[in-house]
Design a protein around this motif. Structure first.
Motif, PDB file in Angstrom:
ATOM      1  N   LYS A  67      -9.786  -3.676  -6.553  1.00 14.08           N
ATOM      2  CA  LYS A  67     -10.023  -2.374  -5.917  1.00 14.08           C
ATOM      3  C   LYS A  67     -10.743  -2.551  -4.669  1.00 14.08           C
ATOM      4  O   LYS A  67     -10.808  -1.602  -3.957  1.00 14.08           O
ATOM      5  CB  LYS A  67     -10.248  -1.152  -6.832  1.00 14.08           C
ATOM      6  CG  LYS A  67      -9.376  -1.172  -7.954  1.00 14.08           C
ATOM      7  CD  LYS A  67      -7.922  -0.585  -7.482  1.00 14.08           C
ATOM      8  CE  LYS A  67      -7.058  -0.509  -8.627  1.00 14.08           C
ATOM      9  NZ  LYS A  67      -5.703  -0.787  -8.120  1.00 14.08           N
ATOM     10  N   SER A  68     -11.614  -3.535  -4.593  1.00 22.12           N
ATOM     11  CA  SER A  68     -12.642  -3.703  -3.490  1.00 22.12           C
ATOM     12  C   SER A  68     -12.545  -5.231  -3.142  1.00 22.12           C
ATOM     13  O   SER A  68     -12.197  -6.207  -3.790  1.00 22.12           O
ATOM     14  CB  SER A  68     -13.941  -3.209  -3.835  1.00 22.12           C
ATOM     15  OG  SER A  68     -14.614  -4.190  -4.765  1.00 22.12           O
ATOM     16  N   ILE A  69     -12.785  -5.405  -1.936  1.00 21.68           N
ATOM     17  CA  ILE A  69     -12.795  -6.952  -1.210  1.00 21.68           C
ATOM     18  C   ILE A  69     -14.254  -7.210  -0.559  1.00 21.68           C
ATOM     19  O   ILE A  69     -14.635  -6.417   0.225  1.00 21.68           O
ATOM     20  CB  ILE A  69     -11.579  -7.043  -0.320  1.00 21.68           C
ATOM     21  CG1 ILE A  69     -10.590  -6.740  -0.900  1.00 21.68           C
ATOM     22  CG2 ILE A  69     -11.525  -8.420   0.384  1.00 21.68           C
ATOM     23  CD1 ILE A  69      -9.300  -6.450   0.447  1.00 21.68           C
ATOM     24  N   SER A  70     -14.741  -7.994  -1.141  1.00 13.45           N
ATOM     25  CA  SER A  70     -15.954  -8.599  -0.476  1.00 13.45           C
ATOM     26  C   SER A  70     -15.326  -9.506   0.627  1.00 13.45           C
ATOM     27  O   SER A  70     -14.442 -10.383   0.402  1.00 13.45           O
ATOM     28  CB  SER A  70     -16.728  -9.529  -1.400  1.00 13.45           C
ATOM     29  OG  SER A  70     -17.839 -10.338  -0.782  1.00 13.45           O
ATOM     30  N   THR A  94     -23.116  -5.179  12.588  1.00 13.67           N
ATOM     31  CA  THR A  94     -23.253  -6.492  12.761  1.00 13.67           C
ATOM     32  C   THR A  94     -22.299  -7.420  12.013  1.00 13.67           C
ATOM     33  O   THR A  94     -22.407  -8.693  12.156  1.00 13.67           O
ATOM     34  CB  THR A  94     -24.758  -6.814  12.469  1.00 13.67           C
ATOM     35  OG1 THR A  94     -25.104  -6.435  10.987  1.00 13.67           O
ATOM     36  CG2 THR A  94     -25.634  -6.350  13.232  1.00 13.67           C
ATOM     37  N   THR A  95     -21.833  -6.755  11.245  1.00 13.71           N
ATOM     38  CA  THR A  95     -20.728  -7.660  10.137  1.00 13.71           C
ATOM     39  C   THR A  95     -19.527  -6.531   9.966  1.00 13.71           C
ATOM     40  O   THR A  95     -19.840  -5.193  10.144  1.00 13.71           O
ATOM     41  CB  THR A  95     -21.168  -7.702   8.912  1.00 13.71           C
ATOM     42  OG1 THR A  95     -21.546  -6.623   8.146  1.00 13.71           O
ATOM     43  CG2 THR A  95     -22.415  -8.857   9.075  1.00 13.71           C
ATOM     44  N   PHE A  96     -18.502  -7.191   9.680  1.00 12.22           N
ATOM     45  CA  PHE A  96     -17.260  -6.247   9.237  1.00 12.22           C
ATOM     46  C   PHE A  96     -17.415  -5.751   7.767  1.00 12.22           C
ATOM     47  O   PHE A  96     -17.866  -6.320   7.112  1.00 12.22           O
ATOM     48  CB  PHE A  96     -15.803  -6.985   9.353  1.00 12.22           C
ATOM     49  CG  PHE A  96     -15.569  -7.168  10.749  1.00 12.22           C
ATOM     50  CD1 PHE A  96     -14.932  -6.249  11.579  1.00 12.22           C
ATOM     51  CD2 PHE A  96     -15.660  -8.519  11.569  1.00 12.22           C
ATOM     52  CE1 PHE A  96     -14.665  -6.166  12.947  1.00 12.22           C
ATOM     53  CE2 PHE A  96     -15.401  -8.501  12.726  1.00 12.22           C
ATOM     54  CZ  PHE A  96     -14.871  -7.484  13.632  1.00 12.22           C
ATOM     55  N   THR A  97     -16.732  -4.670   7.557  1.00 11.53           N
ATOM     56  CA  THR A  97     -16.656  -4.102   6.197  1.00 11.53           C
ATOM     57  C   THR A  97     -15.297  -3.920   6.097  1.00 11.53           C
ATOM     58  O   THR A  97     -14.429  -3.353   6.651  1.00 11.53           O
ATOM     59  CB  THR A  97     -17.311  -2.679   5.985  1.00 11.53           C
ATOM     60  OG1 THR A  97     -18.549  -2.806   6.573  1.00 11.53           O
ATOM     61  CG2 THR A  97     -17.453  -2.365   4.589  1.00 11.53           C
TER      62      THR A  97
END
Length: 126
Positions: A67-70, A94-97
């Motif tokens: 259900k979530s992606i690191s 600074t990073t993608f989520t």
């Protein structure tokens, strides 16, 4: 008998005018370059967003119960194996989520961007 002195060279006024014209042309070129550079940065960022979204979709196909992606889990699904960074002129990000919506759609933050008033802004208005 007087010899006439031949004037060879430029006067100071002529040199100043030429230097002023060159300075104007350089400033125009610099402005065009910065706009082009910003447009290229936006295009690269948008490409990275699409790559991450595609990688997220592929990850969900292989792991349907997630259900979530690191973002680190997406490395095998990206050709270079490197996680891209958001555009540097976009702001604080600074990073993608990566997130997964209730209906299973993959959402990338920061999202697609466009150039507006010599800066990058997200297309969805953020």
């Amino acid at each position: 008998m007087k010899l006439k002195k031949k004037n060879q060279g430029f006067t100071l006024i002529e040199l100043v005018i030429v230097i002023a014209i060159i300075a104007i042309l350089i400033s125009i070129a610099a402005m065009k370059y910065s706009k082009t550079n910003l447009a290229a940065e936006a295009a690269a960022h948008n490409s990275n967003v699409k790559v991450l979204k595609s990688a997220g979709i592929l990850y969900l196909i292989d792991h349907p119960d997630e259900k979530s992606i690191s973002i680190e889990n997406l490395k095998p699904y990206i050709e270079s194996g490197k996680i891209p960074k958001p555009a540097k002129h976009l702001g604080k990000a600074t990073t993608f989520t990566i997130s997964v919506t209730e209906d299973g759609d993959v959402h990338v933050e920061p999202g697609l961007v466009k150039v507006s008033n010599n800066s990058l802004v997200e297309e969805n208005g953020k």
